[in-house]
Design an enzyme around this catalytic site. Structure first.
Site, short mmCIF file in Angstrom:
data_model
loop_
_atom_site.label_atom_id
_atom_site.label_comp_id
_atom_site.label_asym_id
_atom_site.label_seq_id
_atom_site.Cartn_x
_atom_site.Cartn_y
_atom_site.Cartn_z
N LYS A 1 102.02 4.62 16.81
CA LYS A 1 102.73 5.27 17.90
C LYS A 1 101.89 5.12 19.16
O LYS A 1 100.76 5.60 19.23
CB LYS A 1 102.96 6.74 17.58
CG LYS A 1 103.65 7.49 18.71
CD LYS A 1 103.99 8.90 18.29
CE LYS A 1 104.63 9.67 19.43
NZ LYS A 1 105.02 11.03 19.02
N LYS B 1 106.43 2.45 17.24
CA LYS B 1 107.14 3.16 18.28
C LYS B 1 106.40 3.05 19.61
O LYS B 1 105.18 3.25 19.59
CB LYS B 1 107.25 4.63 17.86
CG LYS B 1 107.89 5.53 18.86
CD LYS B 1 107.77 6.95 18.40
CE LYS B 1 108.29 7.83 19.51
NZ LYS B 1 107.98 9.20 19.29
C1 PBG Z 1 106.60 14.00 19.17
C2 PBG Z 1 107.58 12.93 19.43
C3 PBG Z 1 107.85 12.28 20.64
C4 PBG Z 1 108.87 11.36 20.38
C5 PBG Z 1 109.19 11.47 19.04
N1 PBG Z 1 108.37 12.42 18.46
C6 PBG Z 1 107.32 12.53 21.99
C7 PBG Z 1 105.92 12.32 22.34
O1 PBG Z 1 105.10 11.82 21.58
O2 PBG Z 1 105.61 12.70 23.46
C8 PBG Z 1 109.48 10.43 21.38
C9 PBG Z 1 110.84 9.94 21.07
C10 PBG Z 1 111.58 9.34 22.21
O3 PBG Z 1 111.04 9.14 23.32
O4 PBG Z 1 112.76 9.05 22.01
N2 PBG Z 1 107.17 15.10 18.51
#
Ligand code: PBG
Length: 331
Positions: A203, A256
């Site tokens: 991520k 991601k």
């Molecule tokens: C954290 C989380 C995020 C997203 C999914 N899980 C946000 C972050 O890390 O700030 C982002 C998903 C998206 O942008 O569609 N709970």
């Protein structure tokens, strides 16, 4: 007047265009196909009843109370979608994110309702603290630092409460070290050995999460997420993250965002061959929506081209706010 010959003048052994000559032959040689059952639809569940509030930066995406989330999942199922990913928007937030493991909080309530009303829809839950802490960080703060190990303890509590509510898959998105193994051990200990783990393994610290933080009211009140999310410049590091999560027991690994990281998806798939998910995130969705609303792109084509590219890069599973629209476009 120039004469254009109709007889072939080039002695070509292979003419690539032969296989593009008709819809039937193009379909015959198509390498990558999309199907609704590879899509996962994210849902943002809030408190209350009868709530269906559109997220301004994400047209077509809503904050939904539990009853509305159930309606949305049934409608998605009618479109051919077989899996949803739940995020929670609790009214109560505190320093340690205790609503993350409250059995009466929106996510846990939604899991129970969905498993009752639409039992064959797979329910995946996002496990993180950022939607539950009053400071908006993904973990427990010691000073202005996120403390890894105390955070993992909280994440384990959250994951167990999701499993107890009936979640099929828990999906830790926090990027703390060791959380997959800790969650796996505790789930097994408590008899949830059949609950799967989809880890947000690679991520990245991305600007493309902007609209999500509106949708989930989870923007950090100070600082950023660079101390735990990955540097966009790194790909080899993604392989190490994935390797570690697999060793700790992840069943599915995720990359991601999706489109800016197609190379990472490909490398993860080639290196490990495990079920690989890609998250087409909020900002990626919002960009397409905004351009389409301005009449600058053909949304249907851009959507399908984008999802096809993610699939072509090696994703088995695509998490996308376009899930329902894409499923309908493919029907
Ligand atoms: C954290 C989380 C995020 C997203 C999914 N899980 C946000 C972050 O890390 O700030 C982002 C998903 C998206 O942008 O569609 N709970």
């Amino acid at each position: 007047m120039t004469h254009i010959g109709t007889r072939s003048s080039l002695a070509l052994t292979r003419r690539q265009r032969r296989l593009r000559a008709s819809p039937a032959i193009r379909a015959l040689v198509q390498e990558t196909r999309l199907a609704p059952d590879m899509f996962v639809l994210p849902l943002f569940v809030c408190e209350g009843e009868g709530v269906r509030r559109e997220v301004p930066s994400m047209p077509g995406v809503f904050n939904l109370s539990v009853d509305e989330a159930v309606r949305e999942a049934s409608a998605a199922k009618a479109d051919g979608i077989k899996a949803v990913l739940l995020f929670g928007l609790p009214d109560h937030k505190d320093e340690v994110g205790s609503s993350a493991y409250d059995p009466q909080a929106p996510v846990q309530s939604a899991v129970r309702a969905l498993k009752r009303e639409t039992p064959d829809v797979l329910v995946i839950t996002d496990v993180c603290l950022c939607e539950y802490t009053d400071h908006g960080h993904c973990g427990i703060l010691v000073g202005d630092q996120i403390a890894n190990d105390p955070t993992v303890e909280q994440l384990v509590r959250a994951a167990v409460s999701h499993a107890a509510a009936g979640a099929d898959i828990v999906a830790p998105s926090d990027m703390m070290d060791g959380r997959v193994g800790a969650i796996r051990r505790e789930l097994d200990e408590r008899g949830f050995e059949n609950t799967a783990i989809m880890s947000y393994a690679a991520k990245y610290c991305s600007a493309f999460y902007g609209p999500f933080r509106d949708a989930a009211a989870s923007a950090p009140k100070f600082g950023d997420r660079r101390s735990h999310q990955m540097d966009p410049a790194n790909a080899r590091e993604a392989l190490r993250e994935v390797e570690q999560d697999l060793e700790e027991g992840a069943d599915i690994v995720m990359v991601k965002p999706a489109v800016p990281y197609l190379d990472v998806i490909r490398r993860v798939k080639d290196a490990f061959g495990h079920p690989t998910a890609a998250y087409h995130v909020s900002g990626e969705y919002a960009m397409l929506k905004a351009a389409a609303r301005n009449g600058w792109i053909d949304e249907r084509r851009a959507m399908l081209e984008t999802l096809t590219a993610i699939r072509r890069a090696g994703a088995d599973i695509i998490i996308t706010y376009y899930a329902r629209e894409a499923a309908r476009a493919l029907a």
